[in-house]
Design an enzyme around this catalytic site. Sequence first.
Site, PDB file in Angstrom:
ATOM      1  N   GLU A  63      44.956  35.769  36.403  1.00  0.00           N
ATOM      2  CA  GLU A  63      44.441  35.839  35.036  1.00  0.00           C
ATOM      3  C   GLU A  63      45.400  36.537  34.060  1.00  0.00           C
ATOM      4  O   GLU A  63      45.110  37.603  33.515  1.00  0.00           O
ATOM      5  CB  GLU A  63      43.058  36.509  35.031  1.00  0.00           C
ATOM      6  N   GLU A 116      39.909  30.298  41.886  1.00  0.00           N
ATOM      7  CA  GLU A 116      38.831  31.302  41.861  1.00  0.00           C
ATOM      8  C   GLU A 116      37.663  30.860  40.996  1.00  0.00           C
ATOM      9  O   GLU A 116      37.841  30.269  39.934  1.00  0.00           O
ATOM     10  CB  GLU A 116      39.351  32.639  41.321  1.00  0.00           C
TER      11      GLU A 116
END
Length: 480
Positions: free
Chosen positions: A228, A331
Amino acid sequence: MKNRCLIFAMLVSALVSAQKQPSASVEGKKITVYTTAENTDYRISPTATANFKKMGQPLETQICVFVDPTHSFQSIMGFGGAITDAAAETFAKMPKAQQQEILTAYFDAEKGIGYTIGRTTIHSSDFSSGSYTYIKEGDASLKSFNIDHDKKFRIPMIKQAMKTAGGKLTLYGSPWSPPAFMKDNNNMLKGGKLKPEFYQSWANYYTKFIAAYEKEGIPIWGISIQNEPMATQIWESCIYTAEEERDFLKNYLGPTMHKAGYADKKIIAWDHNRDLIYQRASTMLNDPEAAKYVWGIGYHWYENWSGGEQMFGNLAKVHEAFPETNLIFTEGCKEAFKLDKINDWKLGELYGNAMINDLNSGITAWTDWNILLDQKGGPNHVGNFCFAPIHGDTESGKVMYTNEYYYIGHFSKFIRPGAKRIASTPSRSAISSTAFLNKDGKTAVVVMNKGDEKVSYFLWIDGQAAELSIAPHAIQTLVY
């Protein structure tokens, strides 16, 4: 001369025959239907069989799932989940019998749902009991590097997962943050950026991680560059613009991996949501020097945090623009864990809807987030408690399965590594579908019904059809 022409004609005929697509004929084949449905006991249960019969042109009033095996698309590497510190710590606290139950449920292809992929973290993430790294703070030379922390819980669980999966697990690692001293905010948490003077040291850190794990008998298939990279989180996080990630890869990480003898390890870029995926992918892949190191673009599903829809179309655009680059779901989970919601049917439907749309958008592999969490949705050192497909009550020893587990299983158990996606489309929006041809010749068609009404439909292939039905709020895998 006549003989030469005859031989040439025979060669051309043989070549044309070899290039023909597989036959679409399903005449005489029997379908076995596996079902998971709300308000029933069906959990990947064999619920029906059916045979194909001649049908011809369907009517507008007849709902169909059309499958065309003569048109195939991407191959599937596999499905899996993340063995985090939280998963491994929860696992260690469970009784031995329940530990084996969990391993079998995930990694046994016959008795479980057949996971073949694993993700793990490079030192700590939010799903750790606390922040840590593999070096002493300030050690830019990495002389103090060791993975002793992981030897307590995580490495033992990974080894048992490998054993249950038949001795092999495609495992990749992802970092949440460099050590604090390498960042401009001097903190592993709350974003910040990697200082340019530590680019090389941080690149070396990945190779140290790979070497240390492989010394423990755990092969590392690949790494992602940064988890991220556009999210400033209250937990471990680090920000890279697209240009910064590109330049770190092509000038430091890529060359360092090759120099260390890890040119065969796969590198995944982005590892964040679908919203910015095209901008990130194009920045990385339009640069030949960066692109040569990129195996694939990883993505998460949290772009709908503000209540919007998941942006599946962005995946399709990346796949269309860069068809030679793999797309991998790295994810996803349902956040804001509440124990009284553990049987909420929407959990499974979130997964089923995402997986069908992602697979139809061209993805190669799919990895869930934590494979196991405790009765609180952790442990998590910043209170970011989430759902997992399986929860273990570390006080009672009870294993709790959410609907996520079964929905994922309708894909991972029946769509095996090497399977090719084939054309599939429903004639009504009441149901959705995807279809795959496995290497053993078996076809798996996944059909999902999110509605409140039972749907009767035909599985239609080249003028042959089988009459079927799917219960409300259900998912099926049709195998023939």
